[in-house]
Write a protein that holds these residues in place. Structure first.
Motif, mmCIF file in Angstrom:
data_model
loop_
_atom_site.group_PDB
_atom_site.id
_atom_site.type_symbol
_atom_site.label_atom_id
_atom_site.label_comp_id
_atom_site.label_asym_id
_atom_site.label_seq_id
_atom_site.Cartn_x
_atom_site.Cartn_y
_atom_site.Cartn_z
ATOM 1 N N LEU A 117 0.827 -1.200 0.000
ATOM 2 C CA LEU A 117 0.000 0.000 0.000
ATOM 3 C C LEU A 117 0.864 1.252 0.000
ATOM 4 O O LEU A 117 1.899 1.313 0.661
ATOM 5 N N HIS A 118 0.390 2.219 -0.733
ATOM 6 C CA HIS A 118 1.063 3.516 -0.793
ATOM 7 C C HIS A 118 0.148 4.506 -0.090
ATOM 8 O O HIS A 118 -0.992 4.701 -0.502
ATOM 9 N N ILE A 119 0.645 5.093 1.000
ATOM 10 C CA ILE A 119 -0.208 5.970 1.797
ATOM 11 C C ILE A 119 0.354 7.381 1.773
ATOM 12 O O ILE A 119 1.502 7.619 2.136
ATOM 13 N N ASP A 120 -0.481 8.283 1.340
ATOM 14 C CA ASP A 120 -0.081 9.683 1.222
ATOM 15 C C ASP A 120 -0.746 10.443 2.364
ATOM 16 O O ASP A 120 -1.944 10.298 2.583
ATOM 17 N N SER A 121 0.026 11.208 3.135
ATOM 18 C CA SER A 121 -0.560 11.875 4.293
ATOM 19 C C SER A 121 0.154 13.176 4.585
ATOM 20 O O SER A 121 1.207 13.463 4.038
ATOM 21 N N ILE A 122 -0.461 13.943 5.481
ATOM 22 C CA ILE A 122 0.231 15.087 6.064
ATOM 23 C C ILE A 122 1.069 14.510 7.198
ATOM 24 O O ILE A 122 0.591 13.662 7.950
ATOM 25 N N ASN A 123 2.295 14.976 7.333
ATOM 26 C CA ASN A 123 3.145 14.451 8.398
ATOM 27 C C ASN A 123 2.662 14.933 9.757
ATOM 28 O O ASN A 123 2.273 16.075 9.917
ATOM 29 N N ARG A 124 2.654 14.026 10.711
ATOM 30 C CA ARG A 124 2.336 14.425 12.091
ATOM 31 C C ARG A 124 2.911 13.380 13.031
ATOM 32 O O ARG A 124 3.295 12.280 12.595
ATOM 33 N N ILE B 218 6.124 18.717 4.811
ATOM 34 C CA ILE B 218 4.740 18.791 5.266
ATOM 35 C C ILE B 218 4.052 17.452 5.078
ATOM 36 O O ILE B 218 3.362 16.962 5.944
ATOM 37 N N THR B 219 4.294 16.835 3.931
ATOM 38 C CA THR B 219 3.627 15.575 3.662
ATOM 39 C C THR B 219 4.571 14.407 3.944
ATOM 40 O O THR B 219 5.780 14.575 3.997
ATOM 41 N N ALA B 220 3.960 13.248 4.130
ATOM 42 C CA ALA B 220 4.752 12.047 4.377
ATOM 43 C C ALA B 220 4.235 10.919 3.500
ATOM 44 O O ALA B 220 3.046 10.876 3.170
ATOM 45 N N THR B 221 5.126 10.053 3.097
ATOM 46 C CA THR B 221 4.745 8.912 2.293
ATOM 47 C C THR B 221 5.094 7.645 3.060
ATOM 48 O O THR B 221 6.179 7.534 3.607
ATOM 49 N N THR B 222 4.138 6.728 3.109
ATOM 50 C CA THR B 222 4.366 5.487 3.828
ATOM 51 C C THR B 222 4.070 4.317 2.904
ATOM 52 O O THR B 222 3.045 4.316 2.216
ATOM 53 N N ILE B 223 4.980 3.398 2.843
ATOM 54 C CA ILE B 223 4.765 2.198 2.049
ATOM 55 C C ILE B 223 4.652 1.026 3.026
ATOM 56 O O ILE B 223 5.558 0.786 3.811
ATOM 57 N N MET B 224 3.509 0.342 2.970
ATOM 58 C CA MET B 224 3.295 -0.779 3.889
ATOM 59 C C MET B 224 3.118 -2.060 3.089
ATOM 60 O O MET B 224 2.370 -2.083 2.115
ATOM 61 N N THR B 225 3.782 -3.109 3.510
ATOM 62 C CA THR B 225 3.552 -4.404 2.896
ATOM 63 C C THR B 225 2.792 -5.263 3.904
ATOM 64 O O THR B 225 3.278 -5.509 5.009
ATOM 65 N N LEU B 226 1.578 -5.659 3.509
ATOM 66 C CA LEU B 226 0.718 -6.414 4.421
ATOM 67 C C LEU B 226 0.488 -7.817 3.902
ATOM 68 O O LEU B 226 0.534 -8.054 2.697
ATOM 69 N N ASP C 8 -6.619 10.076 10.748
ATOM 70 C CA ASP C 8 -6.411 11.521 10.708
ATOM 71 C C ASP C 8 -5.163 11.875 9.891
ATOM 72 O O ASP C 8 -4.107 11.292 10.097
ATOM 73 N N SER C 9 -5.333 12.823 8.963
ATOM 74 C CA SER C 9 -4.263 13.377 8.130
ATOM 75 C C SER C 9 -3.864 12.506 6.929
ATOM 76 O O SER C 9 -3.053 12.914 6.116
ATOM 77 N N VAL C 10 -4.490 11.317 6.814
ATOM 78 C CA VAL C 10 -4.225 10.499 5.628
ATOM 79 C C VAL C 10 -5.028 11.045 4.455
ATOM 80 O O VAL C 10 -6.215 11.352 4.591
ATOM 81 N N ARG C 11 -4.382 11.201 3.299
ATOM 82 C CA ARG C 11 -5.070 11.785 2.146
ATOM 83 C C ARG C 11 -5.437 10.746 1.095
ATOM 84 O O ARG C 11 -6.436 10.876 0.402
ATOM 85 N N ALA C 12 -4.619 9.726 0.932
ATOM 86 C CA ALA C 12 -4.939 8.709 -0.060
ATOM 87 C C ALA C 12 -4.255 7.396 0.303
ATOM 88 O O ALA C 12 -3.137 7.391 0.810
ATOM 89 N N VAL C 13 -4.990 6.297 0.051
ATOM 90 C CA VAL C 13 -4.416 4.969 0.266
ATOM 91 C C VAL C 13 -4.599 4.192 -1.039
ATOM 92 O O VAL C 13 -5.722 4.066 -1.526
ATOM 93 N N GLU C 14 -3.507 3.742 -1.601
ATOM 94 C CA GLU C 14 -3.604 3.046 -2.883
ATOM 95 C C GLU C 14 -2.782 1.766 -2.872
ATOM 96 O O GLU C 14 -1.761 1.695 -2.196
ATOM 97 N N ARG C 15 -3.228 0.811 -3.661
ATOM 98 C CA ARG C 15 -2.383 -0.375 -3.842
ATOM 99 C C ARG C 15 -1.323 -0.028 -4.859
ATOM 100 O O ARG C 15 -1.592 0.616 -5.866
ATOM 101 N N MET C 16 -0.140 -0.491 -4.586
ATOM 102 C CA MET C 16 0.947 -0.134 -5.479
ATOM 103 C C MET C 16 1.148 -1.178 -6.558
ATOM 104 O O MET C 16 0.954 -2.357 -6.333
ATOM 105 N N ILE C 17 1.547 -0.692 -7.720
ATOM 106 C CA ILE C 17 1.994 -1.599 -8.773
ATOM 107 C C ILE C 17 3.447 -1.265 -9.025
ATOM 108 O O ILE C 17 3.783 -0.099 -9.282
ATOM 109 N N LEU C 18 4.282 -2.237 -8.859
ATOM 110 C CA LEU C 18 5.717 -1.943 -8.904
ATOM 111 C C LEU C 18 6.233 -1.914 -10.332
ATOM 112 O O LEU C 18 5.689 -2.575 -11.197
#
Ligand code: MN
Length: 736
Positions: A662-669, A699-707, A726-736
């Motif tokens: 998953l690719h998670i786009d958020s505001i950093n906090r 300001i923004t943070a990117t998180t890559i999670m493998t579940l 809170d502060s998460v803007r988008a959650v997407e499945r990644m295609i590598l």
């Protein structure tokens, strides 16, 4: 020493307190703290059998003699409830307040510091760390007094502990008391340490003092009477008394200055304290000089012994006039002359200073300003900048300066690590050990999982999560603070790059030889003498770089073939070959999970680029000699229509898991990562990997999670809930 061991009661404490604290709300705060501590320590005893509460009452009592404010007294009463009674921060704050909690919490933290590492053990460093950790001068006062009372009752401890604690007290606490100008406490601590560390010497000195006492007392008594008569015309409010040096200072003078006991002890000492009441500071000083004038007129002063610490105070704010004169019967007297105010500072140093700051009955701005001027010694100790002009500013600046340079953080076992300000858990990890840094995958600060780029603060307890077969990420270079960590990360990455390149170079060579071999190309260019000259044709300096470019597709084989003189080559669709080049995400899938219509004996694999999960819409891609790769039907890596084949999910075992990235786009906090991880664990998915970084915009943070999830519906629910964080803007499945 003995009379100081008589336990004071809570009644004694309140009598002492009422001498300078009068507001009913302050008095009831102290009573409330007492009752609370009493209930919490109920049933606990000290080594000597006393109820535990006696210790905290003594601590509070001594603090009251230093005239500290009501909150500091309350904190003194409560200073052991977190450590010894398991009171939680929440409960504490509900009963008292944040400020008192912070005092007690800091005292507790300091108590847990461990400086056992011999190599790192340096008393001076230890003192600095302790002061930095305290953050507040009141915390140091409480800790000093706590140590003082523990030293008073040290005889109940095992011998080994007596030695260790005494040595630490002598190395660390007594010098702090001295620096803070609290000579009362400093002297008593030193004598107690002397008693436990060198009992024979202690008794020797004590006996010598005792033997001469009667005679000395007689001389002093006579001198006091004479001076009283001499100064009577001044009509000052005076206190005159003889004073005795403390035993450890006599011992030290004997050893360091190599003086005979007689020489030290024959010096009789008298102190004259003038209560200048509300006089201006300038007038008060003149009173001291006037008294000195009277003394010198009557008694012969010894040359070179006049010291004016009023005009030039000592580093620790000490002010006084010292002179040595010959008495009528030929005895030599050292005479100290100072105002009541100067005497307070001399005996209680910063404690006296603080009393003025907390503002009870003392509130003379004039005197406060005086003190601030004297506090210049702090600047010297901590190298503080000059730009401060008031009390608040001064203490703030002292602390700011201390903290801007360094933060002191602890391992869970209490090992103290100092780092430059702005350091992160990664800096901490590399400071512990390079291997630890390289294996770090997560950090828990003060029991909360935090992103690896979190800025550490003094007092943070840092715990690292490590894993085998990982390594530092290039992103770490964006936020690490220490050059040590930076260079370790860089050297690891360089090593890994060389290692990573090696198989690609080999692969490139293989591709080159195979592909060129299929074509009508001069064999000399493929394996022969002319090979060495080939890279230059494509602007490469050497063969490994050339092969690497082939393997990474930056140099297409058909372009090479064309240049090397071939016309009708066949080559693989580069897009198609790319599909199979990420073996690190390969999901080896039991055949039963997916079935391809009409075929059952064929190798089936889930594609590593789009990671299909059970329930996703899928499509098979037939690759030459490699069986079928199963992609999500919207995977851009499959060329539409070509070599595609229908396939579908079959029944599967319950414990079968699928990896999704998953690719998670958020505001950093703060604590974002914790919240994300919490969602994952709430929905019972396994977290195989997580990588998070703050983007360049800060300001923004990117998180890559493998579940690892059970199926597409499971994944959908998790993604929906991650999106609600809170502060998460988008959650997407990644295609590598
Ligand atoms: Mn204690």
């Amino acid at each position: 020493m003995a009379q100081k061991n008589v336990n004071k009661t809570f009644g004694d404490l309140m009598r002492e307190v009422k001498q300078y604290i009068h507001a009913p709300k302050n008095l009831s705060l102290i009573e409330k703290a007492y009752k609370y501590a009493f209930a919490k320590h109920e049933g606990q005893t000290r080594r000597n059998g006393d109820p535990y509460i006696t210790h905290t009452v003594q601590v509070a009592y001594i603090l009251a003699t230093l005239r500290v404010g009501p909150k500091t007294i309350a904190a003194g009463l409560l200073h052991d409830v977190i450590e010894d009674c398991g009171v939680t921060p929440k409960e504490f704050v509900e009963h008292f307040d944040e400020e008192i909690y912070t005092l007690v919490d800091s005292v507790t933290k300091i108590g847990n510091l461990q400086f056992t590492d011999e190599k790192e053990y340096q008393a001076a460093n230890h003192r600095k760390i302790l002061i930095a950790m305290a953050r507040d001068i009141r915390v140091i006062l409480i800790k000093l007094v706590d140590r003082l009372h523990n030293m008073r009752t040290l005889q109940y401890m095992p011998h080994e502990k007596q030695l260790r604690i005494s040595q630490e007290t002598l190395d660390v606490y007594a010098p702090i008391a001295h620096r803070l100008g609290i000579s009362e406490i400093k002297n008593e601590l030193e004598d107690l340490c002397f008693f436990f560390l060198m009992p024979e010497k202690y008794h020797e000195v004590a006996k010598m003092v005792e033997v001469r006492k009667a005679e000395r007392d007689q001389h002093v008594e006579t001198m006091i009477q004479q001076i009283q008569e001499l100064l009577a015309p001044l009509q000052f409010d005076l206190t005159i008394f003889g004073r005795s040096k403390h035993l450890y200072s006599i011992y030290r003078k004997m050893t360091t200055k190599n003086k005979r006991f007689d020489e030290i002890l024959d010096l009789l000492a008298i102190r004259i304290i003038i209560d200048t009441k509300d006089k201006e500071a300038k007038t008060a000083k003149l009173d001291c000089y006037e008294v000195l004038g009277y003394i010198h007129q009557e008694y012969f002063p010894i040359q070179g012994r006049l010291k004016d610490y009023i005009a030039t105070p000592k580093m620790n704010m000490y002010q006084s006039l010292h002179t040595t004169v010959v008495g009528v019967e030929g005895q030599i007297f050292e005479v100290q002359i100072r105002t009541k105010f100067m005497d307070d500072i001399a005996e209680q140093g910063v404690a006296a200073h603080w009393r003025y700051k907390e503002g009870t009955r003392y509130n003379a701005a004039r005197e406060q300003k005086e003190i601030e001027e004297k506090l210049s010694w702090f600047r010297d100790i901590f190298a503080i900048s000059e730009d401060m002009d008031n009390a608040e500013g001064f203490m703030d600046a002292m602390q700011r300066d201390l903290f801007e340079a360094n933060v002191y953080v602890m391992s869970p076992k209490g090992r103290v690590i100092d780092l430059p300000n702005g350091s992160t858990p990664i800096d901490f990890a590399y400071r512990i050990h390079t291997e630890v840094g390289n294996a770090t995958v997560g950090a828990i600060v003060n029991n909360t999982m935090v992103p690896l780029n979190t800025i550490l603060k003094t007092g943070d307890v840092v715990q690292l999560k490590t894993a085998k077969n990982t390594g530092p990420s290039e992103d770490w270079l964006k936020f690490v603070k220490t050059s040590h960590a930076r260079s370790k990360i860089k050297s690891y990455l360089a090593r890994r790059e060389a290692e990573d390149r090696k198989p690609l170079v080999e692969q490139g060579e293989k591709i080159y030889k195979e592909e060129m071999g299929k074509r009508e190309i001069d064999p000399e260019l493929i394996t022969g003498k002319k090979l060495e000259s080939v890279p230059a044709l494509f602007s490469f300096g050497n063969l490994p770089d050339f092969y690497y470019a082939i393997a990474t597709k930056t140099l297409p084989v058909n372009a090479i073939a064309e240049k090397l003189g071939h016309k009708k080559g066949i080559f693989e669709d580069l897009n198609l070959t790319r599909l199979f080049k990420s073996p690190q995400h390969k999901n080896t899938t039991p055949k039963s999970v997916v079935k391809v219509a009409g075929i059952d004996s064929i190798k089936i694999e889930l594609a590593g680029c789009c990671n299909p999960v059970y329930g996703d819409e899928i499509v098979g891609y037939v690759s030459k000699g490699q069986g079928v790769k199963v992609h999500r039907s919207n995977c851009p890596n499959i060329a539409q229509g070509k070599r595609l084949i229908d396939c579908e999910w079959t029944e599967m075992a319950d414990d079968q898991k699928f990896e999704a990235v998953l690719h998670i786009d958020s505001i950093n906090r703060n604590y974002l990562l914790t919240d994300l991880v919490t969602v994952v664990s709430q929905y019972k998915a396994a977290l195989n990997a997580i990588d998070s970084h703050v983007n360049d915009d800060r300001i923004t943070a990117t998180t890559i999670m493998t579940l690892a999830v059970s199926n597409a519906e499971h994944l959908r629910v998790i993604m929906a809930n991650l999106a609600k964080v809170d502060s998460v803007r988008a959650v997407e499945r990644m295609i590598l």
